[in-house]
Design a protein around this motif. Structure first.
Motif, PDB file in Angstrom:
ATOM      1  N   ALA A 178       0.887  -0.667  -0.018  1.00  0.00           N
ATOM      2  CA  ALA A 178      -0.010  -0.373   0.480  1.00  0.00           C
ATOM      3  C   ALA A 178       0.663   1.571  -0.223  1.00  0.00           C
ATOM      4  N   GLU A 179       0.350   2.034  -0.677  1.00  0.00           N
ATOM      5  CA  GLU A 179       0.878   3.753  -0.444  1.00  0.00           C
ATOM      6  C   GLU A 179       0.749   4.355  -0.391  1.00  0.00           C
ATOM      7  N   PHE A 180       1.186   5.353   0.513  1.00  0.00           N
ATOM      8  CA  PHE A 180       0.153   6.829   1.284  1.00  0.00           C
ATOM      9  C   PHE A 180       0.961   7.721   1.439  1.00  0.00           C
ATOM     10  N   PRO A 181      -0.135   8.649   1.010  1.00  0.00           N
ATOM     11  CA  PRO A 181       0.484   9.795   0.454  1.00  0.00           C
ATOM     12  C   PRO A 181       1.206  10.876   2.109  1.00  0.00           C
ATOM     13  N   GLN A 182       0.510  10.049   3.034  1.00  0.00           N
ATOM     14  CA  GLN A 182       1.645  11.001   3.820  1.00  0.00           C
ATOM     15  C   GLN A 182       1.677  10.303   5.520  1.00  0.00           C
ATOM     16  N   PRO A 183       2.598  11.051   6.184  1.00  0.00           N
ATOM     17  CA  PRO A 183       2.957   9.797   7.316  1.00  0.00           C
ATOM     18  C   PRO A 183       1.612   9.478   8.160  1.00  0.00           C
ATOM     19  N   GLU A 184       1.248  10.749   8.517  1.00  0.00           N
ATOM     20  CA  GLU A 184       0.171   9.906   9.030  1.00  0.00           C
ATOM     21  C   GLU A 184      -0.560   9.177   9.040  1.00  0.00           C
ATOM     22  N   ASN A 185      -1.053   9.035   7.586  1.00  0.00           N
ATOM     23  CA  ASN A 185      -1.689   7.655   6.825  1.00  0.00           C
ATOM     24  C   ASN A 185      -1.165   6.467   7.061  1.00  0.00           C
ATOM     25  N   TYR A 195       8.393   1.620   4.597  1.00  0.00           N
ATOM     26  CA  TYR A 195       9.414   1.909   3.625  1.00  0.00           C
ATOM     27  C   TYR A 195       8.839   3.514   3.752  1.00  0.00           C
ATOM     28  N   THR A 196      10.228   4.838   4.464  1.00  0.00           N
ATOM     29  CA  THR A 196       9.795   5.687   4.527  1.00  0.00           C
ATOM     30  C   THR A 196      10.742   6.875   3.502  1.00  0.00           C
ATOM     31  N   PRO A 197      10.909   7.441   3.293  1.00  0.00           N
ATOM     32  CA  PRO A 197      11.909   8.813   2.712  1.00  0.00           C
ATOM     33  C   PRO A 197      12.312   9.106   3.712  1.00  0.00           C
ATOM     34  N   PHE A 198      11.599  10.004   5.379  1.00  0.00           N
ATOM     35  CA  PHE A 198      12.582  10.353   5.749  1.00  0.00           C
ATOM     36  C   PHE A 198      12.139   9.690   7.533  1.00  0.00           C
ATOM     37  N   GLY A 252      15.556   2.813   3.767  1.00  0.00           N
ATOM     38  CA  GLY A 252      14.689   3.595   4.312  1.00  0.00           C
ATOM     39  C   GLY A 252      13.262   3.096   5.050  1.00  0.00           C
ATOM     40  N   SER A 253      13.657   1.878   4.748  1.00  0.00           N
ATOM     41  CA  SER A 253      13.040   0.667   6.141  1.00  0.00           C
ATOM     42  C   SER A 253      12.712   1.535   7.634  1.00  0.00           C
ATOM     43  N   TRP A 268      14.761   3.585  10.159  1.00  0.00           N
ATOM     44  CA  TRP A 268      15.362   4.674  10.401  1.00  0.00           C
ATOM     45  C   TRP A 268      15.231   4.563  12.441  1.00  0.00           C
ATOM     46  N   ARG A 278      12.904  16.457   3.537  1.00  0.00           N
ATOM     47  CA  ARG A 278      11.757  16.046   3.508  1.00  0.00           C
ATOM     48  C   ARG A 278      11.019  15.921   5.243  1.00  0.00           C
ATOM     49  N   ARG A 301      -3.252   3.641  -2.349  1.00  0.00           N
ATOM     50  CA  ARG A 301      -3.980   2.445  -2.933  1.00  0.00           C
ATOM     51  C   ARG A 301      -3.226   1.714  -2.402  1.00  0.00           C
TER      52      ARG A 301
END
Lengths: 86, 487
Positions: free
Chosen positions: A12-19, A38-41, B223-224, B228, B455, B475
């Motif tokens: 699943a892909e989420f637009p924001q960290p809270e989701n 997996y997150t970019p930050f 980035g898992s 982190w 970011r 999604r």
């Protein structure tokens, strides 16, 4: 004959960290255990939400950090614990 | 009241009056735009002409350094202007100056991290790199002053057949440990902070060789959440290790002087005064470098006026501590009634090096007082000029401390003046060249601003504005099993 493929995993892909955080908490509550996120930050609370952060693992970190784990293995009477370099 | 609103006033009435804090990142940025803009400097943009010109100049200066070092190795320390009373001059001046410059990087990255100062994020990477390169430049001087630099490892207490140990009672030996620890921790801190960004570069680059190099250095970063988690523990531990070093390294450096009995050196004010001076000159160097870089690469959205304003405030505060240090020296000399201490103060004000001393008081004492005014703190030309003046002033300070005290100590018959030779200057200017050379390479090949921390800032700022996207879900795709894929 076409059969329904076995589900191997879900992505699943989420637009924001809270989701993402909400979804990870919900998935763990629903009984899922083999998860990763997996997150970019860094997202605070995410590793706890997927159940990575446990006290036992934490203790092992610290032991490893101070090389106590190594010393324990060296002096252990249990042969399975000992380091084998051969 | 500060119009920019950096004061933390607690009363609600004051908060209502104050305008909101100036942002630490320009408006309208998204996760993708910060990543694009910072990584593009390394990956997609062609090497800019200005960079090439700067690199050519820096390379020339590195050659000056190489020639000066070769000359030194060939003929010995005699090529410098040192003489019998003044056995330390430019070399130790430069050493203390460079180590001091490095301190701002550690302060910004470690102490401001522990204090959760958000504004540190866009300048920390760059300031840490500066620390590392400044320590490298600093290391040259004491090592080559050894006379036989190829035997530098004798300074370490290693087991040897000569049954020799270094002289542990000497503060110069303490320097070896202080500076080597500092270099190690700074390098680790910098590298650990780089890992997530190296992975970003690995994933974005189109060149095969760059992918391999960045990939190797990123050590399999994906980035898992687990990564982190461990990253944050490691980074916090390193910040904790680096924090005492900010204070300890320059304290030990000041012991080189304070532990001796030379008049003008033998004072207890030295450790705090050296540390404050180090942070003072370090922030001046960060400002000197940040201002042209943000202008040239168009990074005004990331290194904002708020950053420059805050740096000016730190310079003002540490500058005042430095002035306090000078006044304590004068006061202590006269209050002690010691003729030698009094002679040193008089000698500094009216002796043969009086020009340098008055220049130092002007550069470090008077001119930074401009930063009391908001107008000057937010004026780029003033900030840039004053930061360079502070760098010069701090170099003069070390020169004055070292050379005036040595040139006239207890016995007038042994007094002598120090005059630098061309090789003294060559080595000094060459070390500035090496510093710029390393910094330019860093800017070209590594992200000079921490991408993932920017970011994070975008995410946090989105929270402040509270205008997150309305869709709560996302999604969801089914990942079919292998047998499903073939069916």
């Amino acid at each position: 004959m076409k059969r329904e493929p076995r589900v191997y995993g879900l992505l699943a892909e989420f637009p924001q960290p809270e989701n993402l955080l909400a979804a990870a908490t919900a998935a763990r509550a629903a009984g899922y255990r083999r998860m990763d996120a997996y997150t970019p930050f860094p997202v605070h609370g995410l590793s706890e939400a997927i159940g990575f952060h446990t006290t036992e693992q934490e203790a092992r970190h610290w032991n490893t950090f101070f090389v106590i784990d190594y010393l324990k293995r060296c002096t252990s009477s249990d042969s399975s614990e000992q380091l084998d370099f051969t | 009241m500060d119009p920019n609103g950096d004061d933390n006033l607690e009363s609600p009435a004051a908060l209502a009056v104050l305008p909101p804090k100036a942002p630490v990142i320009g408006p309208g940025h998204t996760y993708a735009s910060v990543t694009d803009q910072i990584s593009a400097i390394v990956l997609t943009r062609r090497t800019p002409r200005g960079w090439l010109i700067a690199f050519a100049v820096a390379s020339t200066l590195v050659m000056v350094l190489a020639v000066s070092l070769l000359q030194l190795l060939r003929f010995g320390i005699g090529v410098w202007g040192e003489n019998n009373p003044v056995g330390w001059a430019f070399d130790i001046t430069n050493f203390v100056w460079w180590i001091g410059i490095g301190h701002a990087g550690t302060l910004i990255s470690a102490i401001l991290l522990l204090f959760r100062q958000e504004w540190r994020t866009s300048i920390n990477r760059f300031a840490e790199a500066m620390t590392l390169f400044a320590v490298a430049c600093a290391g040259i001087f004491p090592m080559f002053h050894l006379g036989r630099p190829w035997l530098f490892y004798w300074l370490f207490p290693y087991p040897n057949v000569m049954s020799l140990l270094p002289q542990f009672r000497s503060p110069l030996e303490w320097d070896v440990f202080a500076v080597s620890t500092y270099a190690t921790v700074s390098a680790l801190f910098w590298y650990v902070g780089l890992i997530p960004d190296l992975a970003t570069l690995r994933d974005r680059t189109r060149s095969g060789i760059a992918q391999k190099v960045y990939g190797l250095l990123a050590m399999g970063w994906r980035g898992s959440a687990m990564h982190w988690h461990r990253y944050e523990v490691a980074y916090l531990l390193l910040a904790g290790l680096a924090t005492p070093l900010v204070v300890s390294v320059h304290t030990v450096v000041s012991f080189d002087f304070a532990v001796s009995q030379v008049p003008g050196w033998h004072t207890t004010i030295f450790p705090p005064y050296f540390v404050a001076g180090a942070v003072f000159s370090g922030f001046a160097m960060v400002a000197t470098l940040a201002i042209p870089i943000r202008w040239y690469y168009g990074l005004e959205d990331f290194i904002t006026m708020r950053h420059l304003n805050n740096m000016a405030k730190v310079m003002l505060a540490t500058g005042l501590i430095v002035i306090y240090g000078y006044s304590t020296e004068w006061f202590a000399a006269f209050y002690s009634g010691n003729v030698y201490e009094i002679a040193v103060v008089k000698n500094r004000f009216f002796g043969p090096y009086k020009l340098e001393y008055w220049a130092l008081l002007l550069c470090n004492g008077l001119i930074p007082q401009l930063f009391w005014f908001h107008r000057f703190r937010t004026s780029i030309p003033v900030l840039f000029t004053v930061s360079i003046i502070i760098n010069v002033g701090m170099w003069l300070e070390r020169f004055i401390i070292i050379v005036t005290s040595l040139s006239r100590d207890y016995l007038p018959s042994s007094w002598d003046m120090f005059y630098p030779t061309i090789w003294d200057w060559g080595l000094y200017i060459g070390s500035i060249g090496l510093f710029l050379w390393l910094l330019l390479l860093f800017i070209r090949f590594l992200p000079m601003i921490s991408v993932f921390e920017m970011r994070e800032l975008v995410s946090r700022q989105r929270g402040h504005v509270a205008e997150g996207p309305s869709e709560a879900g996302g999604r969801i795709d089914k990942v079919d099993g292998l047998e499903g894929a073939t069916a």
